[in-house]
Enzyme design. Sequence first.
Site, PDB file in Angstrom:
ATOM      1  CG  LEU A   9       7.019   3.991   2.693  1.00 28.43           C
ATOM      2  CD1 LEU A   9       6.012   4.991   1.840  1.00 28.43           C
ATOM      3  CD2 LEU A   9       8.512   4.238   2.116  1.00 28.43           C
TER       4      LEU A   9
ATOM      5  CG  ASP B 225      -8.821  -3.509  12.155  1.00 33.51           C
ATOM      6  OD1 ASP B 225      -8.624  -2.481  11.266  1.00 33.51           O
ATOM      7  OD2 ASP B 225      -9.842  -4.195  12.091  1.00 33.51           O
TER       8      ASP B 225
ATOM      9  CB  CYS C 228       2.926   4.775   7.008  1.00 30.39           C
ATOM     10  SG  CYS C 228       4.139   5.977   7.511  1.00 30.39           S
TER      11      CYS C 228
ATOM     12  CE1 TYR D  83      -1.947   2.527  -2.427  1.00 33.07           C
ATOM     13  CE2 TYR D  83      -1.389   3.439  -4.596  1.00 33.07           C
ATOM     14  CZ  TYR D  83      -0.959   3.239  -3.468  1.00 33.07           C
ATOM     15  OH  TYR D  83      -0.035   3.645  -2.645  1.00 33.07           O
TER      16      TYR D  83
ATOM     17  CE  LYS E  76      -2.131   5.145  -0.279  1.00 30.44           C
ATOM     18  NZ  LYS E  76      -1.826   5.243   1.144  1.00 30.44           N
TER      19      LYS E  76
ATOM     20  CG  PHE F 287       9.474   5.362  -1.780  1.00 30.19           C
ATOM     21  CD1 PHE F 287      10.353   6.032  -0.721  1.00 30.19           C
ATOM     22  CD2 PHE F 287       8.736   6.398  -2.340  1.00 30.19           C
ATOM     23  CE1 PHE F 287      10.673   7.273  -0.651  1.00 30.19           C
ATOM     24  CE2 PHE F 287       9.004   7.705  -2.399  1.00 30.19           C
ATOM     25  CZ  PHE F 287       9.797   8.292  -1.236  1.00 30.19           C
TER      26      PHE F 287
END
Length: 251
Positions: A17, A57, A84, A159, A163, A192
């Site tokens: 992305l 980083d 991203c 994860y 998010k 995606f």
Amino acid sequence: MDIAQAKVIVTGGASGLGAATATHFAEAGAKVTIFDRDAVRGGDMAQTPDISFAEVDVTSEDSVAAGVALAVAAMGGITAVVNCAGIVTGAKTVGSKGPFPLDAFQRTIDINLVGAFNVARLAAVEMAKNDPDADGERGAIVNTASVAAFDGQKGQAAYSASKAGIAGLSLPMARDMGTLGIRVNAIAPGLFLTPMLESLGPEMMEELAKDVIFPRRLGRPEEFARMARFMVEMPYLNGETVRLDGALRLP
């Protein structure tokens, strides 16, 4: 913000992305600096006109500070950031091999959440130096959440938490930055067509696409890039997390 005049940092811009966003913005006339740890792909991306590369980083304050300085030198300032950079870690809280490894959980939070905040806060210092436009705007930040922030699956504890943290950043950070004339929004993409999903093979991708309501397909990276551009350009959109998922709701 006129995208043709924008000076944009894109983290994770060497692939997926991020690469689609960097390319889309550069093709629209923006100057772009990619932050990524992949020097090979980043160097390849930097062959494109108006794209420069900094090996960064995002979890390191010193590394990001150096990258921001390079971006300012390369572009003559910073007016936008699209975060991203991120990783996916899959493991159950307690699985057949024992508890979720704490270092893996910590690394996911550090890259996905702390890294985005780290870049945003340091880039915002430079944005605050910009001359304001007619609305008083000096910059815009777009972070990347995920539908997993709301519909997390088994094995997505780290994860999803990272998010959900990104989604939670949108409003308070927008409120923090309002007096500086800097807007903050987030995109929560669904499934995606990125290299990660492509590695699963066509049959698995077709199976995943069946859960999307309409259009019944995986999202295209350029569609994410177009949403990021919209968020940068739309002056009245602020403090929001927008799902970009074809009405996908994971069970």
